[in-house]
Design an enzyme around this catalytic site. Sequence first.
Site, mmCIF file in Angstrom:
data_model
loop_
_atom_site.group_PDB
_atom_site.id
_atom_site.type_symbol
_atom_site.label_atom_id
_atom_site.label_comp_id
_atom_site.label_asym_id
_atom_site.label_seq_id
_atom_site.Cartn_x
_atom_site.Cartn_y
_atom_site.Cartn_z
ATOM 1 N N CYS A 68 0.824 -1.207 0.000
ATOM 2 C CA CYS A 68 0.000 0.000 0.000
ATOM 3 C C CYS A 68 0.862 1.264 0.000
ATOM 4 C CB CYS A 68 -0.913 0.003 1.227
ATOM 5 S SG CYS A 68 -2.289 1.174 1.109
ATOM 6 N N ASP B 167 -5.687 -3.260 11.641
ATOM 7 C CA ASP B 167 -4.584 -2.316 11.765
ATOM 8 C C ASP B 167 -4.459 -1.887 13.222
ATOM 9 O OD1 ASP B 167 -2.475 -0.783 10.909
ATOM 10 O OD2 ASP B 167 -3.621 0.378 9.450
#
Length: 216
Positions: free
Chosen positions: A11, A130
């Site tokens: 990412c 996360d």
Amino acid sequence: MLPERTRIKICGLTREADLDAAVAAGADAVGFVLYPKSPRCVGAARAAELARRLPPFVTPVALLVNASRDEIDAARDALPHAVLQFHGDESRADCEAAGRPYLRAARMAPGLDLVDFASRFPSAQAILLDAHVEGYGGGGKVFDWSLIPANVSRPVVLSGGLHAGNVTEGILQVRPWAVDVSSGVEAAKGIKDAAAMRRFCEAVREADARIADSET
């Protein structure tokens, strides 16, 4: 059933050379950050420019944080083949209104009931886990993987402070569908390191090989 191999998402891509290196390293998906407050942010038009370089079967992912309807529409129009990743406080209705396959991020704060959280997003392709930090995104921090229950109803994407040195252990412990890395393969914010991406993907494959060996 566990996947035959762990999928890899890299990412925060901002440059053509980095995108090409991520693909060469073995990424299954690449993420473009469309959150203006992120140092890795690219606009929808720039993300589309980068995504056009992708070969078949590598999936673009557009990361959004509490985006307006106009911002979501712009991302959807610019990236017609992208999966959307909702990383803010979006509801199920918000996620589904975009009419696209999506990932829903869960910030692993103390006390979060992940089973309940996942049950509220049954249409999500996966739940991305996360670390919980100030703001949005994991800030390159690892959270306590033992907090992840075994009975989450959607596929799990493990994120948060991963790098080549810890991703093998993360996969062996969590057995996620996929892993997601950003800062752990960077030379600077938004600037990827080709060698670090290659080492990360090799470490994922090592974990897969160890799991396969243990099951034979």
